[in-house]
Design an enzyme around this catalytic site. Structure first.
Site, PDB file in Angstrom:
ATOM      1  N   HIS A 156       4.591  -2.895   5.274  1.00  0.00           N
ATOM      2  CA  HIS A 156       5.621  -2.017   5.827  1.00  0.00           C
ATOM      3  C   HIS A 156       5.138  -1.284   7.076  1.00  0.00           C
ATOM      4  O   HIS A 156       5.700  -0.269   7.469  1.00  0.00           O
ATOM      5  CB  HIS A 156       6.078  -1.012   4.767  1.00  0.00           C
ATOM      6  N   THR A 206       0.855  -1.183   0.000  1.00  0.00           N
ATOM      7  CA  THR A 206       0.000   0.000   0.000  1.00  0.00           C
ATOM      8  C   THR A 206       0.903   1.249   0.000  1.00  0.00           C
ATOM      9  O   THR A 206       2.123   1.140  -0.066  1.00  0.00           O
ATOM     10  CB  THR A 206      -0.917   0.056   1.234  1.00  0.00           C
ATOM     11  N   ARG A 207       0.273   2.412   0.111  1.00  0.00           N
ATOM     12  CA  ARG A 207       1.027   3.674   0.190  1.00  0.00           C
ATOM     13  C   ARG A 207       1.264   4.088   1.643  1.00  0.00           C
ATOM     14  O   ARG A 207       1.767   5.188   1.914  1.00  0.00           O
ATOM     15  CB  ARG A 207       0.254   4.768  -0.569  1.00  0.00           C
ATOM     16  N   LYS A 208       0.957   3.221   2.586  1.00  0.00           N
ATOM     17  CA  LYS A 208       1.148   3.527   4.011  1.00  0.00           C
ATOM     18  C   LYS A 208       2.598   3.253   4.410  1.00  0.00           C
ATOM     19  O   LYS A 208       2.898   2.356   5.200  1.00  0.00           O
ATOM     20  CB  LYS A 208       0.182   2.707   4.854  1.00  0.00           C
ATOM     21  N   THR A 209       3.487   4.046   3.853  1.00  0.00           N
ATOM     22  CA  THR A 209       4.914   3.865   4.074  1.00  0.00           C
ATOM     23  C   THR A 209       5.450   4.887   5.076  1.00  0.00           C
ATOM     24  O   THR A 209       4.783   5.865   5.410  1.00  0.00           O
ATOM     25  CB  THR A 209       5.673   4.004   2.752  1.00  0.00           C
TER      26      THR A 209
END
Length: 293
Positions: free
Chosen positions: A279, A144-147
């Protein structure tokens, strides 16, 4: 030990400016005097990198770049990136670093921090990908974009080494219309129509949906990807079947509430992608770098 030739060298993906982050991380760790470096001086030393917990080796290019930046250091790897290193019987010699003592120790913690986190993401990702393969599922496991801010490049890289898709790499890479976009524009139809003004032919539009009705509206409006968010597994498979029967060209993504233990229950013949934030909350792989003595 003979090294296995890796199938893909993902370091070739890295953008021209990627080493700028190495500068930033080193500046963060040593903003002023390096008294420890003063103590050990410039005498040439060799150090051994040990893997202390089992996992997928990842982040070698970043590790190398730390010592390259400091100058006068060489890294010799005994494993290939992507290899699973079994440390269940004790620590495993993984690489050797040679160079001036102060530079080896100056880069030590920054290099280990990157390696341990990248390997942690790759390891948990590999487990999920292998679980999906055991189910003989046709689809794709994705991140996902939850980095972590400032660390996205490494975490997305680790997803690839672990065998997963990166999903969208940033906010500009694909349009994802979530509940907030829909509420702000009044409807899924309105949100998709406005997005279509800008995307042209080269960018996909994904819509987050919490019901079958929303999924059907998104498809009718022209969405390329429908995310079925926070569905129970049985309902997910049923809704995906209905959506695919009417819109077979639309990609169906399952997301929300998926764990390593429950991932298999979210797979199905009408589900194309299962996404999870690998992540976030992962366990780092433990490495140490010790001067030979």
């Amino acid at each position: 030990m003979a090294k296995r030739k890796r199938e893909h060298d993902f370091s070739h993906l890295l953008p021209p400016q990627w080493k700028n982050c190495i500068d930033q991380w080193l500046q963060e760790d040593i903003p002023s005097f390096d008294i420890g470096g003063f103590v050990v001086g410039e005498d040439p030393k060799a150090a051994t990198l040990f893997t202390k917990t089992s996992g997928v080796l990842c982040g070698c290019a970043f590790f190398d770049a730390v010592f390259e930046k400091l100058g006068g250091c060489e890294v010799e790897w005994l494993f290939e990136e992507g290899d699973f290193i079994d440390a269940s019987q004790g620590k495993v010699v993984t690489a050797r670093v040679r160079g001036p003592a102060r530079k080896v120790l100056l880069g030590e913690r920054t290099a280990l921090n990157i390696l341990s986190r990248a390997s942690g993401v790759a390891t948990v990702t590999r487990k999920a990908v292998e679980a999906a393969k055991r189910e003989r599922w046709h689809g794709m496991v994705a991140g996902t974009r939850k980095t972590t801010p400032g660390f996205r490049l490494v975490e997305k890289y680790a997803l690839l080494v672990g065998g997963a898709a990166t999903h969208r790499d940033n906010l500009s890479a694909m349009v994802m219309l979530k509940d907030n976009h829909v509420w702000a524009t009044g409807s899924i139809t309105n949100a998709v129509a406005k997005a279509k003004v800008c995307v042209g032919f080269s960018m996909k539009i994904e819509v987050e949906c919490s019901s079958e009705a929303e999924a059907m509206e998104a498809c009718k409006a022209g969405a390329d990807v429908v995310m079925l968010d926070n569905f129970k597994p049985a309902e997910l498979r049923e809704v995906a079947k209905h959506v695919k029967s009417s819109y077979p060209h639309v990609t169906i993504e399952a997301s929300g509430g998926i764990t390593e233990a429950t991932l298999a229950s979210f797979l199905g013949p009408h589900i194309d992608v299962v996404s999870k934030s690998f992540h976030q909350g992962y366990e780092c792989i433990d490495f140490s770098l010790k001067i030979d003595h």
